[in-house]
Design a protein around this motif. Structure first.
Motif, mmCIF file in Angstrom:
data_model
loop_
_atom_site.group_PDB
_atom_site.id
_atom_site.type_symbol
_atom_site.label_atom_id
_atom_site.label_comp_id
_atom_site.label_asym_id
_atom_site.label_seq_id
_atom_site.Cartn_x
_atom_site.Cartn_y
_atom_site.Cartn_z
ATOM 1 N N ARG A 148 -55.987 -13.762 10.719
ATOM 2 C CA ARG A 148 -55.167 -14.837 11.295
ATOM 3 C C ARG A 148 -55.020 -14.670 12.806
ATOM 4 N NH1 ARG A 148 -51.817 -18.819 9.320
ATOM 5 N NH2 ARG A 148 -51.237 -20.132 11.095
ATOM 6 N N LEU A 149 -54.818 -13.410 13.251
ATOM 7 C CA LEU A 149 -54.563 -13.170 14.671
ATOM 8 C C LEU A 149 -55.831 -13.193 15.514
ATOM 9 C CD1 LEU A 149 -51.913 -10.293 14.357
ATOM 10 C CD2 LEU A 149 -51.493 -12.667 15.057
ATOM 11 N N TYR A 150 -56.917 -12.651 14.977
ATOM 12 C CA TYR A 150 -58.115 -12.459 15.798
ATOM 13 C C TYR A 150 -59.357 -13.150 15.252
ATOM 14 C CZ TYR A 150 -55.118 -8.815 17.700
ATOM 15 O OH TYR A 150 -54.064 -8.138 18.277
ATOM 16 N N GLY A 151 -59.254 -13.727 14.069
ATOM 17 C CA GLY A 151 -60.427 -14.376 13.504
ATOM 18 C C GLY A 151 -61.405 -13.371 12.921
ATOM 19 N N PHE A 152 -62.592 -13.858 12.614
ATOM 20 C CA PHE A 152 -63.627 -13.019 12.009
ATOM 21 C C PHE A 152 -64.972 -13.543 12.500
ATOM 22 C CE2 PHE A 152 -66.000 -10.908 8.621
ATOM 23 C CZ PHE A 152 -65.264 -9.741 8.462
ATOM 24 N N THR A 153 -65.995 -12.729 12.361
ATOM 25 C CA THR A 153 -67.327 -13.158 12.771
ATOM 26 C C THR A 153 -67.641 -14.523 12.173
ATOM 27 O OG1 THR A 153 -68.042 -10.854 12.831
ATOM 28 C CG2 THR A 153 -69.756 -12.541 12.861
ATOM 29 N N ASP A 154 -67.988 -15.465 13.020
ATOM 30 C CA ASP A 154 -68.120 -16.855 12.599
ATOM 31 C C ASP A 154 -69.530 -17.153 12.091
ATOM 32 O OD1 ASP A 154 -67.387 -19.446 12.123
ATOM 33 O OD2 ASP A 154 -67.792 -20.127 14.166
ATOM 34 N N TYR A 155 -69.624 -17.261 10.760
ATOM 35 C CA TYR A 155 -70.859 -17.703 10.119
ATOM 36 C C TYR A 155 -70.577 -18.994 9.360
ATOM 37 C CZ TYR A 155 -72.742 -13.046 11.105
ATOM 38 O OH TYR A 155 -73.169 -11.905 11.732
ATOM 39 N N SER A 156 -71.600 -19.605 8.839
ATOM 40 C CA SER A 156 -71.418 -20.840 8.089
ATOM 41 C C SER A 156 -70.761 -20.544 6.735
ATOM 42 C CB SER A 156 -72.766 -21.528 7.859
ATOM 43 O OG SER A 156 -73.568 -20.768 6.974
ATOM 44 N N SER A 157 -70.169 -21.576 6.153
ATOM 45 C CA SER A 157 -69.538 -21.418 4.847
ATOM 46 C C SER A 157 -70.553 -21.016 3.780
ATOM 47 C CB SER A 157 -68.834 -22.717 4.437
ATOM 48 O OG SER A 157 -69.752 -23.805 4.420
ATOM 49 N N LEU A 158 -71.768 -21.555 3.878
ATOM 50 C CA LEU A 158 -72.817 -21.200 2.914
ATOM 51 C C LEU A 158 -73.207 -19.734 3.024
ATOM 52 C CD1 LEU A 158 -75.168 -24.347 2.987
ATOM 53 C CD2 LEU A 158 -73.510 -23.669 1.230
ATOM 54 N N PHE A 159 -73.140 -19.188 4.239
ATOM 55 C CA PHE A 159 -73.442 -17.762 4.412
ATOM 56 C C PHE A 159 -72.440 -16.917 3.631
ATOM 57 C CE2 PHE A 159 -72.463 -13.772 6.555
ATOM 58 C CZ PHE A 159 -73.713 -13.163 6.603
ATOM 59 N N TYR A 160 -71.135 -17.211 3.809
ATOM 60 C CA TYR A 160 -70.106 -16.431 3.110
ATOM 61 C C TYR A 160 -70.228 -16.591 1.602
ATOM 62 C CZ TYR A 160 -67.847 -15.825 7.658
ATOM 63 O OH TYR A 160 -67.570 -15.493 8.959
ATOM 64 N N LEU A 161 -70.518 -17.807 1.156
ATOM 65 C CA LEU A 161 -70.666 -18.036 -0.281
ATOM 66 C C LEU A 161 -71.882 -17.286 -0.816
ATOM 67 C CD1 LEU A 161 -69.719 -19.512 -2.815
ATOM 68 C CD2 LEU A 161 -71.188 -21.437 -2.159
ATOM 69 N N GLY A 162 -72.975 -17.309 -0.060
ATOM 70 C CA GLY A 162 -74.183 -16.617 -0.488
ATOM 71 C C GLY A 162 -73.985 -15.117 -0.581
ATOM 72 N N VAL A 163 -73.283 -14.553 0.406
ATOM 73 C CA VAL A 163 -73.011 -13.113 0.382
ATOM 74 C C VAL A 163 -72.096 -12.765 -0.785
ATOM 75 C CG1 VAL A 163 -72.014 -11.179 1.648
ATOM 76 C CG2 VAL A 163 -73.368 -12.889 2.863
ATOM 77 N N PHE A 164 -71.116 -13.626 -1.043
ATOM 78 C CA PHE A 164 -70.206 -13.411 -2.168
ATOM 79 C C PHE A 164 -70.981 -13.359 -3.486
ATOM 80 C CE2 PHE A 164 -67.869 -15.687 -5.570
ATOM 81 C CZ PHE A 164 -66.913 -14.726 -5.854
ATOM 82 N N VAL A 165 -71.840 -14.331 -3.713
ATOM 83 C CA VAL A 165 -72.627 -14.376 -4.956
ATOM 84 C C VAL A 165 -73.590 -13.201 -5.025
ATOM 85 C CG1 VAL A 165 -74.329 -15.699 -6.267
ATOM 86 C CG2 VAL A 165 -72.414 -16.884 -5.156
ATOM 87 N N GLY A 166 -74.291 -12.935 -3.913
ATOM 88 C CA GLY A 166 -75.259 -11.837 -3.904
ATOM 89 C C GLY A 166 -74.607 -10.490 -4.127
#
Length: 353
Positions: free
Chosen positions: A200-218
């Motif tokens: 919330r304070l500093y954010g996170f490395t900004d990737y696309s939503s599909l990237f995060y979803l793909g990493v989650f599934v993988g």
């Protein structure tokens, strides 16, 4: 579960949808883990088809608890005693109903006692730990605000190594755990809360939503493959990576959270359904509720792709039915609860004076 919103701003339905999804995951995980209880068959490859399918589905569901705490950390838990007392009312209402049922119908006095004092007895372990988190949240908030970004990162990295890395390493070698709560304690909750505050304070490395979803599934598939591999080596069902303090589950919770963080929309129906999230947990997660669901949906008779119903079909039905029950309870008892709450507030203010 009861993360605060951004004051008077319109609630972002993406986070409300995430809360609903996590509760559906909780229900699905309970149906698979406590309802079906599919054993590992060492005579079959990787424990058998049913076992493999159940482990895959359960591995997607297990991120729910960690994700709930990330949401709370992201929005921050405020000192809202009205909300906490109302949660108490809801917990006690359903818990005491279970206690009465066990005493009157099942003639079980001893097993009913934990439901009379559900938070103290840790019968609803998540809520017990969450109330403790509410108590320490002001300190965690101050810590997050006072630390420099560099120190904040260093503390989180240290916690990741000591708490999650060490736990995952010991799971592999079947060593005794340094913190033997498998993630279901205030230490894990506090770290996850701080991770949410950092995002919330500093954010996170900004990737696309599909990237995060793909990493989650993988990452989930990788976790399941490793568990099945270790199961074949050890000749028993190795499921340790599914504990909520494993590096797999924690990282997956972060990835899932970041995926929904990229979404922005408003839907009043999603927001309305999310309000009942906590009550859905209380109603179904007890001896009576889980036994009823196991028998009603014939969970032990599900095999192969039928097991998919335990995640795709049954949880939404359970969520809707439990939400209707909670809507009815609030309609009947909201005025009474507000009167009791008002009396408590007046008494508290008079004591302060």
């Amino acid at each position: 579960m009861a993360a605060e919103s951004d004051g008077h701003k319109q609630r972002n339905s993406s986070f409300e949808l995430l809360r609903i999804l996590c509760m559906l995951f909780v229900i699905g995980g309970h149906l698979i883990g406590k309802g079906m209880q599919i054993p590992y068959d060492k005579m079959l490859a990787f424990g058998g088809q049913d076992y493999v399918f159940a482990r895959l589905l359960y591995s997607f569901c297990v991120v729910a608890v960690d994700t709930f705490i990330l949401i709370s950390g992201y929005f921050g838990i405020k000192s809202n005693w009205n909300k906490i007392v109302k949660i108490w009312f809801s917990v006690l209402f359903y818990s005491w109903l279970v206690a009465v049922y066990k005493i009157v119908v099942e003639k079980e006095l001893v097993s009913s006692l934990p439901y009379i004092l559900p938070i103290t007895s840790n019968e609803f372990w998540f809520l017990s730990c969450y109330f403790v988190l509410c108590a320490v949240a002001p300190l965690l908030n101050k810590l997050a605000e006072k630390l420099s970004r560099k120190d904040f990162v260093n503390i989180l990295l240290l916690c990741l190594v000591i708490i999650y890395g060490w736990a995952s390493f010991n799971y592999i070698l079947n060593f005794r755990q340094f913190i033997p709560d498998f993630g279901g304690g205030i230490i894990n909750f506090s770290i996850l809360y701080l991770i949410g505050r950092y995002i919330r304070l500093y954010g996170f490395t900004d990737y696309s939503s599909l990237f995060y979803l793909g990493v989650f599934v993988g990452n989930t598939i990788l976790m399941v493959c490793m568990e099945l591999l270790f199961s074949s080596i050890f000749h028993f069902g190795f499921t340790s990576f599914e504990n909520i303090n494993s590096i797999f589950v924690v990282s997956n919770a972060v990835f899932l959270f970041l995926f929904f963080k990229k979404l922005h929309f408003h839907n009043k129906y999603v927001n309305l359904l999310a309000v009942y999230c906590l009550s859905v947990y209380i109603i179904h997660c007890n001896d009576i509720g889980l036994n009823f669901l196991t028998d009603f949906f014939h969970l032990k008779n599900l095999h192969g792709f039928e097991i998919l119903w335990s995640v795709l079909f049954i949880p939404p039905v359970v969520y809707i039915v439990c939400s209707v029950f909670e809507w009815g309870r609030r309609s009947l008892f909201s005025k009474m609860e507000n009167m009791v709450l008002g009396a408590i507030v007046r008494r508290w203010k008079s004591d302060k004076i």
